[in-house]
Design a protein around this motif. Structure first.
Motif, PDB file in Angstrom:
ATOM      1  N   GLU A 143       0.807  -1.219   0.000  1.00  0.00           N
ATOM      2  CA  GLU A 143       0.000   0.000   0.000  1.00  0.00           C
ATOM      3  C   GLU A 143       0.845   1.276   0.000  1.00  0.00           C
ATOM      4  O   GLU A 143       0.409   2.313  -0.461  1.00  0.00           O
ATOM      5  N   SER A 144       2.058   1.179   0.508  1.00  0.00           N
ATOM      6  CA  SER A 144       2.916   2.365   0.597  1.00  0.00           C
ATOM      7  C   SER A 144       3.617   2.692  -0.719  1.00  0.00           C
ATOM      8  O   SER A 144       4.218   3.759  -0.871  1.00  0.00           O
ATOM      9  N   ASN A 180      -0.013   3.855  -7.780  1.00  0.00           N
ATOM     10  CA  ASN A 180       0.103   3.796  -6.322  1.00  0.00           C
ATOM     11  C   ASN A 180      -0.059   2.372  -5.778  1.00  0.00           C
ATOM     12  O   ASN A 180      -0.171   1.411  -6.543  1.00  0.00           O
TER      13      ASN A 180
END
Length: 254
Positions: free
Chosen positions: A89-90, A97
């Protein structure tokens, strides 16, 4: 230059730039990290997906992608748990993304579980001298998993008049039988003659200066025009000239 002089000039530039040294400054280094077929093709696909913008940043972020998958891309795609996806997710590269990354992992898993892998999907709809329909059909199969609509923009559709630069570059990596060891050539079910040049700002500008391309936009119609000219120069391996066009544009400022 007449046609013979142009071919001779470009052939010399292919020899100059289609060397192992090219790998050090190019995202193609990412699939070269691996030896297993599935690792190579998944690593290459993900690296090609984010291959726009600053080249050093592309390479840095592609390495990060591999690290987030434990440097075992096929095992991660095949065997990941939901908790493993949290670590993704980062990730961010420009507009790609962490949520996009997660969808891509699920899309790849779907392809390996249900469609015999990336090569089989791309090979299924190939045409004699074009991979454009194949890319279009691949995109439909790939996104046959839950996803946000915005994520679809990260795979171009040539049937919507896109030059699909990144996916054509990926196909060059996987298909082209390269005696110099830059392109990996691990897919044998697709002919290099069917490949299209990865058309971008650099290769497009050089092609126009050399009279290989007249259309001003770098879109699907321009790609068809350039492909036709490159196939006259070498019908069996037209995309080798990507090395010449890219090298002239990026390294020589032609």
């Amino acid at each position: 230059m007449n046609s013979d002089e142009l071919k001779s000039f470009l052939d010399e530039k292919v020899i100059q730039y289609n060397t192992r040294d090219f790998i050090d400054s190019d995202p193609v280094q990412i699939p070269h990290l691996f030896s297993q077929k599935e690792d190579i093709e998944i690593a290459g696909f993900l690296a090609a997906t984010i291959a726009w913008g600053n080249r050093k940043m592309i390479i840095k972020n592609a390495h990060r992608m591999m690290e987030l998958m434990g440097n075992s891309p096929y095992d991660f795609v095949h065997s990941h748990q939901e908790k493993d996806l949290k670590d993704l997710e980062s990730f961010v590269h420009r507009t790609f993304n962490g949520q996009d990354f997660i969808v891509f992992i699920k899309g790849l898993q779907h392809i390996y579980q249900n469609h015999n892998g990336l090569e089989a999907v791309f090979a299924k709809n190939q045409e004699t001298l074009s991979m454009q329909k194949s890319i279009h059909e691949f995109k439909k199969v790939f996104f046959n998993v839950p996803h946000a609509t915005r994520t679809q923009k990260h795979i171009s559709d040539p049937l919507n008049n896109s030059a699909a630069k990144r996916i054509n570059m990926y196909l060059r990596w996987m298909v082209r039988q390269d005696t110099k060891g830059v392109d990996l050539g691990i897919w044998k079910s697709i002919s290099p003659a069917a490949l299209s040049c990865p058309l971008d700002v650099h290769s497009g500008n050089v092609a126009r200066k050399l009279g290989l391309l007249h259309r001003k936009q770098n879109d699907g119609k321009a790609l068809a025009e350039l492909d036709a000219q490159l196939r006259i120069l070498d019908a069996n391996d037209p995309v080798k000239y990507d090395f010449a066009l890219f090298g002239l544009g990026v390294f020589e400022g032609f």
